[in-house]
Design a protein around this motif. Structure first.
Motif, PDB file in Angstrom:
ATOM      1  N   VAL A  45       0.865  -1.264   0.186  1.00  0.00           N
ATOM      2  CA  VAL A  45      -0.023  -0.245  -0.092  1.00  0.00           C
ATOM      3  C   VAL A  45       0.879   1.227   0.000  1.00  0.00           C
ATOM      4  O   VAL A  45       1.716   1.353   0.486  1.00  0.00           O
ATOM      5  CB  VAL A  45      -1.003  -0.072   1.168  1.00  0.00           C
ATOM      6  N   ALA A  46       0.464   2.338  -0.820  1.00  0.00           N
ATOM      7  CA  ALA A  46       1.373   3.241  -1.149  1.00  0.00           C
ATOM      8  C   ALA A  46       2.773   3.014  -1.740  1.00  0.00           C
ATOM      9  O   ALA A  46       3.777   3.269  -0.950  1.00  0.00           O
ATOM     10  CB  ALA A  46       1.569   4.371   0.193  1.00  0.00           C
ATOM     11  N   ALA A  47       2.657   2.129  -2.769  1.00  0.00           N
ATOM     12  CA  ALA A  47       3.853   1.498  -3.424  1.00  0.00           C
ATOM     13  C   ALA A  47       4.881   2.477  -3.890  1.00  0.00           C
ATOM     14  O   ALA A  47       6.008   2.167  -3.962  1.00  0.00           O
ATOM     15  CB  ALA A  47       3.371   0.644  -4.550  1.00  0.00           C
ATOM     16  N   GLY A  48       4.266   3.655  -4.211  1.00  0.00           N
ATOM     17  CA  GLY A  48       5.080   4.712  -4.889  1.00  0.00           C
ATOM     18  C   GLY A  48       5.800   4.124  -6.197  1.00  0.00           C
ATOM     19  O   GLY A  48       5.251   3.531  -7.025  1.00  0.00           O
ATOM     20  N   THR A  49       7.184   4.588  -6.050  1.00  0.00           N
ATOM     21  CA  THR A  49       7.862   3.984  -7.493  1.00  0.00           C
ATOM     22  C   THR A  49       8.514   2.633  -7.442  1.00  0.00           C
ATOM     23  O   THR A  49       9.216   2.146  -8.016  1.00  0.00           O
ATOM     24  CB  THR A  49       9.116   4.837  -7.624  1.00  0.00           C
ATOM     25  N   GLY A  50       8.069   1.899  -6.150  1.00  0.00           N
ATOM     26  CA  GLY A  50       8.697   0.376  -5.948  1.00  0.00           C
ATOM     27  C   GLY A  50       9.605   0.105  -5.242  1.00  0.00           C
ATOM     28  O   GLY A  50      10.055  -1.005  -5.273  1.00  0.00           O
ATOM     29  N   ILE A  51      10.131   0.886  -4.308  1.00  0.00           N
ATOM     30  CA  ILE A  51      11.108   0.759  -3.544  1.00  0.00           C
ATOM     31  C   ILE A  51      11.192  -0.388  -2.702  1.00  0.00           C
ATOM     32  O   ILE A  51      11.984  -1.238  -2.579  1.00  0.00           O
ATOM     33  CB  ILE A  51      11.495   2.148  -2.535  1.00  0.00           C
ATOM     34  N   VAL A  52      10.026  -0.956  -2.260  1.00  0.00           N
ATOM     35  CA  VAL A  52       9.724  -2.080  -1.534  1.00  0.00           C
ATOM     36  C   VAL A  52       8.934  -3.233  -2.397  1.00  0.00           C
ATOM     37  O   VAL A  52       9.389  -4.294  -2.547  1.00  0.00           O
ATOM     38  CB  VAL A  52       8.700  -1.888  -0.595  1.00  0.00           C
ATOM     39  N   SER A  53       8.183  -2.892  -3.216  1.00  0.00           N
ATOM     40  CA  SER A  53       7.575  -3.422  -4.252  1.00  0.00           C
ATOM     41  C   SER A  53       8.492  -4.660  -5.045  1.00  0.00           C
ATOM     42  O   SER A  53       8.403  -5.679  -5.374  1.00  0.00           O
ATOM     43  CB  SER A  53       6.375  -3.092  -5.227  1.00  0.00           C
ATOM     44  N   PHE A  90      -0.393  -3.840 -10.866  1.00  0.00           N
ATOM     45  CA  PHE A  90      -0.592  -2.361 -10.722  1.00  0.00           C
ATOM     46  C   PHE A  90      -1.814  -2.029 -10.260  1.00  0.00           C
ATOM     47  O   PHE A  90      -2.899  -2.194 -11.159  1.00  0.00           O
ATOM     48  CB  PHE A  90       0.171  -1.586 -11.708  1.00  0.00           C
ATOM     49  N   HIS A  91      -1.945  -1.410  -9.395  1.00  0.00           N
ATOM     50  CA  HIS A  91      -3.486  -0.682  -8.879  1.00  0.00           C
ATOM     51  C   HIS A  91      -3.491   0.732  -8.678  1.00  0.00           C
ATOM     52  O   HIS A  91      -2.550   0.966  -7.701  1.00  0.00           O
ATOM     53  CB  HIS A  91      -4.011  -1.542  -7.719  1.00  0.00           C
ATOM     54  N   VAL A  92      -3.905   1.604  -9.432  1.00  0.00           N
ATOM     55  CA  VAL A  92      -4.092   3.052  -9.175  1.00  0.00           C
ATOM     56  C   VAL A  92      -5.366   3.301  -8.437  1.00  0.00           C
ATOM     57  O   VAL A  92      -6.402   3.175  -9.030  1.00  0.00           O
ATOM     58  CB  VAL A  92      -4.095   3.939 -10.346  1.00  0.00           C
ATOM     59  N   GLN A  93      -5.285   3.261  -7.034  1.00  0.00           N
ATOM     60  CA  GLN A  93      -6.418   3.640  -6.178  1.00  0.00           C
ATOM     61  C   GLN A  93      -5.899   4.164  -4.833  1.00  0.00           C
ATOM     62  O   GLN A  93      -4.932   3.985  -4.403  1.00  0.00           O
ATOM     63  CB  GLN A  93      -7.353   2.339  -6.221  1.00  0.00           C
TER      64      GLN A  93
END
Length: 98
Positions: A45-53, A90-93
């Motif tokens: 949640v709040a993945a941003g640019t993927g630093i954790v994803s 990828f989810h934009v929400q």
């Protein structure tokens, strides 16, 4: 819900977000990955640019990356593609529930 001003900040800064210096981020990501371990599915949640994803996608079967800012998800999608990572949805929400 967040204001449009807040959202526009993230949209304007998505391309430079990873350039911000944070000496503790690598250690934090390693710790998260270690604690999560090998799992079937992860929600970032709040993945941003993927630093954790992105690191989690290397050990989980599936990662669901959620961020309310389309530009952040666009950067994450580009980074995943460039890295050959194909197990991120990828989810934009928003994470807010009414």
């Amino acid at each position: 819900m967040l204001s449009d001003d807040h959202s526009s900040y993230w949209a304007e800064n998505a391309r430079n977000f990873d350039k911000q210096s944070n000496p503790d981020i690598d250690a934090l990501v390693k710790r998260i990955c270690r604690e999560v371990g090998c799992v079937h599915r992860v929600l970032d949640v709040a993945a941003g640019t993927g630093i954790v994803s992105l690191p989690l996608a290397r050990q989980a079967e599936q990662v669901d990356a959620l961020d309310m800012e389309p530009e952040m998800i666009a950067v994450l999608r580009e980074k995943a593609s460039a890295s050959g990572i194909d197990n991120i949805a990828f989810h934009v929400q928003s994470a807010y529930v009414k």
